[in-house]
Structures are given as C-alpha cells and as structure tokens.
Design an enzyme around this catalytic site. Structure first.
Site, PDB file in Angstrom:
ATOM      1  N   ASP A  82     -69.282  23.083  30.259  1.00 40.40           N
ATOM      2  CA  ASP A  82     -69.120  23.794  29.188  1.00 40.40           C
ATOM      3  C   ASP A  82     -69.264  23.388  27.790  1.00 40.40           C
ATOM      4  O   ASP A  82     -69.016  22.154  27.669  1.00 40.40           O
ATOM      5  CB  ASP A  82     -68.104  24.527  29.357  1.00 40.40           C
ATOM      6  CG  ASP A  82     -68.060  26.026  28.383  1.00 40.40           C
ATOM      7  OD1 ASP A  82     -68.835  26.292  28.025  1.00 40.40           O
ATOM      8  OD2 ASP A  82     -66.878  26.742  28.385  1.00 40.40           O
ATOM      9  N   LYS A  83     -69.514  24.105  26.820  1.00 40.34           N
ATOM     10  CA  LYS A  83     -69.560  23.554  25.516  1.00 40.34           C
ATOM     11  C   LYS A  83     -68.457  24.268  24.765  1.00 40.34           C
ATOM     12  O   LYS A  83     -68.398  25.465  25.069  1.00 40.34           O
ATOM     13  CB  LYS A  83     -71.018  23.632  24.914  1.00 40.34           C
ATOM     14  CG  LYS A  83     -71.202  22.983  23.831  1.00 40.34           C
ATOM     15  CD  LYS A  83     -71.317  24.338  22.528  1.00 40.34           C
ATOM     16  CE  LYS A  83     -71.426  25.500  22.546  1.00 40.34           C
ATOM     17  NZ  LYS A  83     -71.403  26.190  21.216  1.00 40.34           N
ATOM     18  N   HIS A  84     -67.954  23.915  23.669  1.00 45.45           N
ATOM     19  CA  HIS A  84     -67.235  24.370  22.843  1.00 45.45           C
ATOM     20  C   HIS A  84     -67.424  23.752  21.533  1.00 45.45           C
ATOM     21  O   HIS A  84     -67.675  22.560  21.170  1.00 45.45           O
ATOM     22  CB  HIS A  84     -65.634  24.356  23.035  1.00 45.45           C
ATOM     23  CG  HIS A  84     -64.768  25.053  22.383  1.00 45.45           C
ATOM     24  ND1 HIS A  84     -64.587  26.421  22.118  1.00 45.45           N
ATOM     25  CD2 HIS A  84     -63.755  24.624  20.830  1.00 45.45           C
ATOM     26  CE1 HIS A  84     -63.814  26.927  21.277  1.00 45.45           C
ATOM     27  NE2 HIS A  84     -63.605  25.834  20.632  1.00 45.45           N
ATOM     28  N   SER A  85     -67.573  24.994  20.437  1.00 45.64           N
ATOM     29  CA  SER A  85     -67.739  24.296  19.117  1.00 45.64           C
ATOM     30  C   SER A  85     -66.647  24.829  17.937  1.00 45.64           C
ATOM     31  O   SER A  85     -65.921  25.653  18.363  1.00 45.64           O
ATOM     32  CB  SER A  85     -69.031  25.257  18.622  1.00 45.64           C
ATOM     33  OG  SER A  85     -69.017  25.243  17.149  1.00 45.64           O
ATOM     34  N   THR A 122     -69.095  34.253  19.096  1.00 47.59           N
ATOM     35  CA  THR A 122     -70.239  34.639  20.268  1.00 47.59           C
ATOM     36  C   THR A 122     -70.062  35.883  20.839  1.00 47.59           C
ATOM     37  O   THR A 122     -70.921  36.717  21.313  1.00 47.59           O
ATOM     38  CB  THR A 122     -70.024  33.410  21.425  1.00 47.59           C
ATOM     39  OG1 THR A 122     -70.297  32.151  20.740  1.00 47.59           O
ATOM     40  CG2 THR A 122     -70.901  33.664  22.609  1.00 47.59           C
ATOM     41  N   ARG A 170     -48.174  29.815  14.567  1.00 45.57           N
ATOM     42  CA  ARG A 170     -48.868  28.961  13.685  1.00 45.57           C
ATOM     43  C   ARG A 170     -49.570  29.748  12.348  1.00 45.57           C
ATOM     44  O   ARG A 170     -49.342  29.342  11.120  1.00 45.57           O
ATOM     45  CB  ARG A 170     -49.757  28.166  14.300  1.00 45.57           C
ATOM     46  CG  ARG A 170     -49.158  27.079  15.094  1.00 45.57           C
ATOM     47  CD  ARG A 170     -50.247  26.532  16.131  1.00 45.57           C
ATOM     48  NE  ARG A 170     -51.198  25.785  15.173  1.00 45.57           N
ATOM     49  CZ  ARG A 170     -52.488  25.664  15.718  1.00 45.57           C
ATOM     50  NH1 ARG A 170     -52.804  25.869  16.887  1.00 45.57           N
ATOM     51  NH2 ARG A 170     -53.390  25.035  14.941  1.00 45.57           N
ATOM     52  N   SER A 185     -54.617  23.335  21.241  1.00 46.84           N
ATOM     53  CA  SER A 185     -55.132  24.767  21.311  1.00 46.84           C
ATOM     54  C   SER A 185     -56.465  24.967  21.983  1.00 46.84           C
ATOM     55  O   SER A 185     -56.684  25.648  22.910  1.00 46.84           O
ATOM     56  CB  SER A 185     -54.861  25.362  20.010  1.00 46.84           C
ATOM     57  OG  SER A 185     -55.653  26.637  19.771  1.00 46.84           O
ATOM     58  N   LYS A 189     -57.227  26.014  26.168  1.00 49.86           N
ATOM     59  CA  LYS A 189     -57.874  26.950  26.795  1.00 49.86           C
ATOM     60  C   LYS A 189     -59.057  26.610  27.421  1.00 49.86           C
ATOM     61  O   LYS A 189     -59.653  27.247  28.534  1.00 49.86           O
ATOM     62  CB  LYS A 189     -58.405  27.824  25.659  1.00 49.86           C
ATOM     63  CG  LYS A 189     -57.241  28.668  24.798  1.00 49.86           C
ATOM     64  CD  LYS A 189     -57.764  29.454  23.736  1.00 49.86           C
ATOM     65  CE  LYS A 189     -58.253  28.845  22.469  1.00 49.86           C
ATOM     66  NZ  LYS A 189     -57.401  28.858  21.379  1.00 49.86           N
ATOM     67  N   LYS A 190     -59.847  25.565  27.050  1.00 47.30           N
ATOM     68  CA  LYS A 190     -61.174  25.070  27.703  1.00 47.30           C
ATOM     69  C   LYS A 190     -60.724  24.490  29.055  1.00 47.30           C
ATOM     70  O   LYS A 190     -61.604  24.818  29.948  1.00 47.30           O
ATOM     71  CB  LYS A 190     -61.790  24.140  26.753  1.00 47.30           C
ATOM     72  CG  LYS A 190     -62.895  25.017  25.696  1.00 47.30           C
ATOM     73  CD  LYS A 190     -64.021  25.405  26.593  1.00 47.30           C
ATOM     74  CE  LYS A 190     -64.549  26.854  25.679  1.00 47.30           C
ATOM     75  NZ  LYS A 190     -65.878  27.390  26.313  1.00 47.30           N
TER      76      LYS A 190
HETATM   77  N1  URA Z   1     -59.474  26.999  17.446  1.00 44.91           N
HETATM   78  C1  URA Z   1     -58.259  27.225  18.154  1.00 44.91           C
HETATM   79  O1  URA Z   1     -58.817  27.759  19.289  1.00 44.91           O
HETATM   80  N2  URA Z   1     -57.197  26.576  17.964  1.00 44.91           N
HETATM   81  C2  URA Z   1     -57.081  26.112  16.622  1.00 44.91           C
HETATM   82  O2  URA Z   1     -55.666  25.626  16.524  1.00 44.91           O
HETATM   83  C3  URA Z   1     -57.954  25.859  15.759  1.00 44.91           C
HETATM   84  C4  URA Z   1     -59.081  26.501  15.992  1.00 44.91           C
END
Ligand code: URA
Length: 441
Positions: A82-85, A122, A170, A185, A189-190
């Site tokens: 996968d990719k995350h931006s 997205t 936060r 964070s 998730k990823k």
């Molecule tokens: N995106 C996230 O998912 N978490 C953060 O803390 C900042 C950007």
C-alpha cells in the site's frame, strides 16, 4: 506502572519501555485512561519527544489496539502493498496507483481518509462517483482485494481504535505537531492493514502538511525507520507540493483527471510522474520487479494495455458504482453550474503559488468541510491550473473556477489572484526530491 507514574516519567524526560507504552495505549483504547491523562501524556510526549525505540513501541501498540488484517487465509498470489500520503492539493494518486499496482500483480487494501484542512481526501473523491460505497462489508472488501487486486475504502471502527481517541484529544490540546505522535498515528493505522510493504509519499512545499522542507524530510526518515523496525519494509518519497499535483483540485474534477491518466487520454504531467515513481517503489518493495527499470517497464506496459483502467472499473463496479464509468464519465460525474476563467492580471511568469490557499479556496467553494460531518459539493473546484514557470500574457487564463453561484466564484477568484505570484522566469521545482528506502531488520 500506574498511568500517572508513566506520565510523570515522560514529563521528566525519561524514556518509557515497551510494556509501559503498551499499557498506556491499551488504556486509551479501552477507556482505562481518562481524557485528562491522555492529554497530559500527549503534552509530555510533545514537549520531551520519544526516541526511535519508544516510537516503534508506540506505533506497534497503536497498530495492535484493534483488528490487524490478516490475508494469509486468502492465499494471495502476490504481495499485499500500500501507499500513504501526507496529503496535498490535486493529489489523486491513489485512484490511479491502486489499480495500476493490481494490474502488476500486487494486492492493495487501501484504507483512506476524508479531506483534512486544505487537503483533499480520497474517500470524498470516490464518493463523487454515484453509488460507490466506502463502507462495504468485510467479505466484499476481502473479495475485491483478492479478485480485482484493489479496494479503496474508509476506516472501520475496529482498526487502530487507540488512534481515534488519541487524535481527538491531540486535536484539542495543541499536541498534533509532534513527530512521534504523527508517526505512530499514521503508521498505526496503515500497519494494521497487514501489509508486506509500504510506500509513503511525504509532501514538501507550500501545500504540505509539514511546515518546512527539513520537517518533511525528518518525517519521511522517521516513518521509513519506524515502520521498518516494526516489521514492514517501508520506502518514503519526498515529493513536491509547491503547486497542485494534478492541474485541478476538487472531487469530481480529480476523478475525471484520474480517469484521463488511466485511460491514456493524458500521457504526461506531474500527477502521472509522481504516481509512476511511487508505483515503481511499490513493485520493488513487494518483489514484483527486480530493479527500477524493470518496474517502470512493467508499469508502462500495464497502463498502455488498459489493464490498470480495467482494474479501476472493476473496483468501482464491485463497490456499487456504475459499470461504464470509464466509457462515459460525464454521464455519471457531476458538473458545477458556474464556470469562470481566471485571468492573469499582468504579463510574466507564474513564479509561485500558495498551494494551501488554493486548497482552502476549494474548501470554501464547498468542495471540503468547514466543520466535521458537513456535506460537500463534489462538482466544485479548480481546473486547468497553469504550472509554475508558465509564461502568461496579461488577460490569459491561468485556471478555471467551478462554482455553485456567481457570488462564490467572485470570492474564489479574489482568493486565487492573491494566491499566485507573477514575475521573473523560474525553474519548475524537482518533483521527486528524494527516495528513502528501509528494509525490515
Ligand atoms: N495524519 C494522521 O493520521 N495522524 C496525524 O497525527 C497526522 C496526520
């Protein structure tokens, strides 16, 4: 250790061990910790930081605070990648990249988000496709990842629940901008998606999430390091966001652009170049190509053959969208009632753009949210945005506005004119600034 003792240790600048961090995160997920304690812990981390070992432990604990997807039972023939931006303006990479990787033999279970601040999301883009469901049942999600090779959907409540609570605290305690908290964070998730490898696109420039190029680089290096130490080989690319990535910004407009790239109607441009660069790293990280030249060759072939477009079409249809979106996008994607060319006020070169301001203009046109939960208008936005370095005559259009009313177009036009700088000639910024590769230890 009692939570207050762990918070005291972090407040006093001590490093926390993995077991203590695990207990704290479990307490965040199961309400064992109150909001006041979470806020105090976040502030202690914000002020004193965390070393790499602590950040790895925090990431693993966030990842493991809920379901961690496991693909072994599906006996997939290719890697799960996968990719995350970190997000940007006109960044519609995911819609092209996911199906493209699927066409090359990868499996992409992409859990995506909605627009945040000035950046597009997205999920919001995909929801401009009538019928597309971002919350399918688990069986549909898994079937698409297996059979089509890609499914782009929204986050479920069971994925990294500690992050949802920690992020909410936060957000209201001035502790968002902390490197270990951001890294754990994003990665928590990823990495809960059960990936064999991850590629991160960290943006640099006036539309980037991080405020300076140095901060973007530090984030990219930390993410690559921490994810790899947590067991997922990760490559981070630093890519330019000093102008919108696509020549447009806005949900349905960006879907049209993604379709143009997938179907070959658009064969060049920065969106294609960054997507191709990220895709090549994914093929390398997933073992689907032996070197960069082979990766690029495979990608070019699968795009030209129409296989990437075909995967996109199958994903859309599998998630409830129209079966003929690729053939007839204008029949399905909405258009705004007001279109207006925005004209250069004087002759010169387009030297600079406040990309964040362009993103906020799209939000104000109704393409993003001012408050959580607001309904957005998928049709509005900007298109035909001229690239940095373009030579403009006075009165020549440098963008087209898509608005719901003339009054909204007036306001957006004023904002656009303030967001650009016209002057001496300048060179276009380098698109892919660096690639940081890390193997899992
Ligand atoms: N995106 C996230 O998912 N978490 C953060 O803390 C900042 C950007």
């Amino acid at each position: 250790m009692l939570p207050q003792e762990a918070i005291r240790a972090k407040r006093d600048g001590e490093a926390l061990d993995a077991a203590t961090i695990g207990d704290l995160v479990a307490g965040i997920a199961d309400d064992g910790l109150g909001d006041a304690q979470i806020g105090a812990l976040a502030m202690a981390i914000f002020l004193n930081g965390m070393d790499a070992t602590e950040t790895v432990a925090l990431t693993e604990a966030v990842r493991d605070s809920g379901d961690v997807l496991d693909w072994t039972a599906l006996d997939l023939p290719g890697p799960v990648i996968d990719k995350h931006s970190t997000g940007g303006v006109g960044d519609v990479v995911s819609l092209i990249l996911g199906p493209w990787i699927a066409a090359c033999g990868g499996h992409v279970p992409m859990i995506s988000g909605r627009g945040l601040g000035h950046t597009g999301g997205t999920l919001d883009k995909l929801e401009s496709i009538p019928g597309y469901s971002v919350v399918p049942d688990t069986a549909t999600f898994r079937r698409l990842v297996k059979d089509v090779g890609v499914a782009i959907i929204g986050q479920t409540a069971d994925l990294a629940p500690a992050d949802r609570r920690l992020y909410a605290v936060r957000d209201v305690t001035a502790t968002v901008e902390s490197l270990p908290l951001i890294v754990s964070s994003i990665l928590g998730k990823k990495l809960a998606c059960g990936l064999d490898a991850l590629v991160m696109d960290v943006k640099v420039g006036s539309g980037a999430f991080m405020p300076t190029p140095e901060a973007s680089r530090e984030l990219a290096e930390t993410i690559a390091e921490v994810a790899s130490r947590a067991g997922t080989p990760t490559t981070a690319l630093l890519t330019d966001m000093s102008q919108p990535l696509a020549p447009c910004a806005g949900n349905a407009l960006e879907v049209r652009e993604a379709l143009a790239v997938l179907t070959g109607a658009r064969r060049d441009g920065r969106l294609l170049e960054v997507t191709r660069g990220l895709a090549a790293e994914m093929l390398l990280a997933g073992g689907l190509a032996t070197d960069r030249t082979a990766a690029l060759g495979k990608l070019d072939e699968r795009l030209a053959s129409g296989e990437a477009a075909e995967r996109f079409g199958r994903m859309v249809a599998g998630l409830g969208g129209p079966a003929n979106l690729l053939e007839a996008p204008d029949r399905h994607l909405p258009s705004a009632p007001v279109r207006r060319l925005v004209l250069a006020p004087r002759a010169g070169h387009l030297r600079g753009m406040d990309t964040r301001a362009l993103g906020m203009t799209v939000v104000e046109l109704g393409g993003g949210r001012r408050q959580a939960g607001e309904t957005i208008d998928p049709a509005v936005g900007l298109s035909d945005i001229a690239e940095l370095g373009t030579k403009l005559d006075a009165g020549q259009p440098f963008a087209t506005l898509h608005a719901r009313s003339p009054a909204e177009a007036d306001q957006a036009e004023r904002q656009l004119l303030e967001a650009i700088e016209i002057g001496e000639a300048t060179t276009s910024p380098t698109l892919i600034r660096d690639i940081i590769r890390r193997e899992a230890p």
